[in-house]
Write a protein that holds these residues in place. Structure first.
Motif, short mmCIF file in Angstrom:
data_model
loop_
_atom_site.label_atom_id
_atom_site.label_comp_id
_atom_site.label_asym_id
_atom_site.label_seq_id
_atom_site.Cartn_x
_atom_site.Cartn_y
_atom_site.Cartn_z
N TYR A 1 0.60 -1.09 -0.19
CA TYR A 1 -0.01 0.45 0.19
C TYR A 1 0.92 0.67 -0.30
N ARG A 2 1.84 1.25 0.08
CA ARG A 2 2.81 1.82 0.25
C ARG A 2 3.64 2.79 -1.56
N VAL A 3 3.56 4.02 -1.49
CA VAL A 3 3.63 4.17 -2.92
C VAL A 3 5.52 5.45 -3.24
N GLN A 4 6.12 4.63 -3.01
CA GLN A 4 7.37 6.30 -3.49
C GLN A 4 7.37 5.89 -4.63
N GLU A 5 7.65 7.04 -5.44
CA GLU A 5 8.12 7.31 -6.80
C GLU A 5 8.76 8.91 -6.80
N GLY A 6 9.78 9.05 -8.24
CA GLY A 6 11.11 10.18 -7.96
C GLY A 6 11.75 10.44 -7.33
N ALA A 7 12.89 11.17 -7.30
CA ALA A 7 14.35 11.30 -7.23
C ALA A 7 13.62 12.98 -6.31
N SER B 1 10.78 17.40 -2.87
CA SER B 1 11.35 18.19 -4.40
C SER B 1 10.95 17.67 -5.34
N GLY B 2 10.93 18.52 -6.75
CA GLY B 2 11.60 17.48 -7.80
C GLY B 2 10.73 17.00 -8.36
N SER B 3 10.39 15.96 -8.69
CA SER B 3 9.33 14.47 -8.99
C SER B 3 8.97 13.76 -7.88
N PHE B 4 9.68 14.17 -6.37
CA PHE B 4 9.89 12.73 -4.91
C PHE B 4 8.35 13.25 -4.68
N PHE B 5 7.51 11.94 -4.64
CA PHE B 5 6.32 11.88 -4.02
C PHE B 5 6.11 10.23 -3.22
N ILE B 6 5.27 10.38 -2.24
CA ILE B 6 5.10 8.99 -1.22
C ILE B 6 3.85 9.22 -0.70
N PRO C 1 13.33 10.43 3.80
CA PRO C 1 11.84 9.57 3.43
C PRO C 1 11.86 8.68 3.91
N ASP C 2 12.55 7.76 3.96
CA ASP C 2 12.01 6.09 4.21
C ASP C 2 11.44 5.55 5.32
N LEU C 3 11.43 7.11 6.72
CA LEU C 3 10.70 6.73 7.78
C LEU C 3 9.05 7.25 7.54
N THR C 4 8.76 7.30 6.68
CA THR C 4 7.32 8.54 7.09
C THR C 4 6.37 7.66 7.43
N ILE C 5 6.56 6.53 6.64
CA ILE C 5 5.51 5.43 7.87
C ILE C 5 5.13 5.73 9.20
N TYR C 6 6.03 6.20 10.11
CA TYR C 6 6.03 6.55 11.75
C TYR C 6 6.49 8.15 11.32
N THR C 7 6.21 8.80 11.16
CA THR C 7 6.72 10.17 11.36
C THR C 7 6.05 10.83 10.82
N ALA C 8 4.61 10.04 9.97
CA ALA C 8 3.61 10.96 9.43
C ALA C 8 2.64 11.66 10.22
N PRO C 9 2.20 11.35 11.52
CA PRO C 9 1.15 12.30 12.12
C PRO C 9 2.07 13.54 12.65
N ALA C 10 3.80 13.64 13.26
CA ALA C 10 4.61 14.28 13.18
C ALA C 10 4.63 15.68 11.28
#
Length: 436
Positions: A123-129, A168-173, A225-234
């Motif tokens: 369910y997690r999608v990470q695209e771009g750089a 930045s750029g096309s980075f998306f999560i 960016p790899d830890l947003t599943i944990y840090t999303a609330p903050a």
């Protein structure tokens, strides 16, 4: 006393709630806390906070995991989940008895409840750089999805709230916004507060250095960016409240997370969502029926809006609650204690007495943490309130105890609970192979 090392090695890393750090883990099925990088000598028998001195990581890690334990046995959400756990534990030692097949669904119900704590990687999608950058300066919004059922079909009764981060750029999560993120947020806040307490005991400028290290660790955590599943609330609080002070961000996020973990059914029923969530229509009703604390967090965070000069943690929370059609933090905290006190006993099984004692200990921790808006669980709070905190398993699988804990070690045995978790792990895997 010691935990079976071979079994520990087999289960290590298979936690239903993967920690962001390998230093320790809390096992949701047995409620056992395991320290993978520390031994008993580093914490057992130490009663003075200052004695941890240069060993901030020890006490911070311990109270991070103790917060997971407290959130499990001392919040309305956690105690509801604990009943699902005990429903499965109650049959695991009787699986071969005639007619028990009619009860096997309880293991699948536990599996499904656990997978929703974080949701599978699918369910997690990470695209771009690029980089996400600071939470306040990046862009955040939401989308809605639907969970796949066991037949691979979409289940309209199980919507998923997704949070989207743009860098930045096309980075998306894009990822699910889940209960596990709330649990990690409260635990990180306790970890931070424990570190602040250690820093305050240091002399000759060492405390300043230690505080700077804590701030650097927090920045690294929030901007990874790899830890947003944990840090999303903050990150959400930083963005919607427009705050760049990471300490304040985490205090607000943890305070709101803990409040949502203590919502009763009536709070979910009354919850009024912000305009940006109206697009999902009836899915909002499904989230409320499912009593999803993460959904409630998102709605209240948006409704709370920007932090203003003169605000306090409680006033910011109360503003969000009022605009969400809910009572004040003080009223919700008091009602949560009343609700936990009035709960029915756990269903009878071989593990009922141990589980019931954990609920008693959890209620004590809840009363201490619900005294005010700050939900952090720290050594100073534990000592001041005489909290019953459970034994802790060290890196050698030995059972250690906190000298300041009032926990009754005769009423809960970590070795027995770990052993039954081991049995349950095999039984659930076996059952899944039969029906999934």
């Amino acid at each position: 006393m010691a935990i079976n090392k071979a079994r520990m090695a087999e289960l290590r890393g298979k936690s239903v709630f993967p920690e962001r750090s390998a230093a320790a883990e809390f096992r949701f099925r047995s409620q056992v806390i395991c320290l993978n990088e520390f031994d008993i000598a580093q914490f057992e028998g130490i009663a003075d906070l200052a004695d941890f001195g240069r060993a901030r990581s020890v006490i911070s890690t311990i109270f991070h995991e103790l917060t997971h334990w407290s959130d499990m046995v001392g919040t309305i959400w956690g105690r509801r989940h604990l009943r699902i756990v005990h429903s499965a534990l109650g049959i695991v030692t009787s699986l071969k008895m005639a007619g028990m097949e009619t009860q096997f669904w309880k293991m699948i119900a536990l599996h499904d409840a656990e997978r929703r704590l974080m949701f599978p990687r699918y369910y997690r999608v990470q695209e771009g750089a690029g980089k996400l950058g600071t939470p306040k300066d990046s862009i955040i919004d939401f989308s809605g999805g639907i969970e796949f059922d066991t037949l691979g079909r979409q289940n309209a009764d199980r919507p998923i709230l997704f949070v989207r981060f743009y860098g930045s750029g096309s980075f998306f999560i894009r990822q699910p916004f889940v209960v596990g993120a709330l649990l990690e947020t409260t635990a990180v806040w306790s970890e931070m507060k424990s570190g602040f307490e250690i820093a305050a005991t240091l002399q000759n400028g060492a405390g300043v250095v230690e505080n700077a290290l804590i701030d650097a660790e927090l920045r690294s955590l929030l901007e990874d960016p790899d830890l947003t599943i944990y840090t999303a609330p903050a990150r959400m609080v930083s963005y919607f409240a427009s705050i760049s002070d990471y300490r304040l961000v985490y205090e607000l996020a943890a305070s709101l997370a803990y409040l949502c973990l203590n919502f009763r059914e009536r709070e979910f029923n009354k919850l009024r969502v912000p305009a940006i969530m109206h697009v999902w229509g009836r899915r909002n009703d499904a989230w409320k029926r499912n009593m999803d604390p993460a959904f409630a967090f998102a709605a209240i965070c948006v409704n709370a809006g920007r932090w203003s000069a003169g605000s306090t943690v409680e006033s910011w929370l109360d503003g969000g609650l009022k605009r969400s059609g809910l009572p004040s933090t003080a009223v919700i905290r008091e009602a949560a204690i009343v609700a936990m006190t009035a709960e029915d006993d756990l269903p009878p099984s071989s593990w009922t007495l141990q589980g019931s004692y954990l609920l008693t200990a959890g209620l004590a921790s809840a009363k201490a943490r619900l005294q005010g808006a700050d939900p952090s669980l720290t050594m100073s709070l534990a000592v001041a309130e005489g909290l019953p905190l459970p034994p802790i398993i060290d890196s050698n699988c030995e059972v250690g105890r906190l000298v300041f804990s009032t926990f009754d070690y005769e009423k809960w045995n970590p070795e027995e609970m770990f052993d039954v978790e081991y049995q349950l792990d095999g039984a659930v895997a076996n059952m899944l192979s039969a029906c999934r």
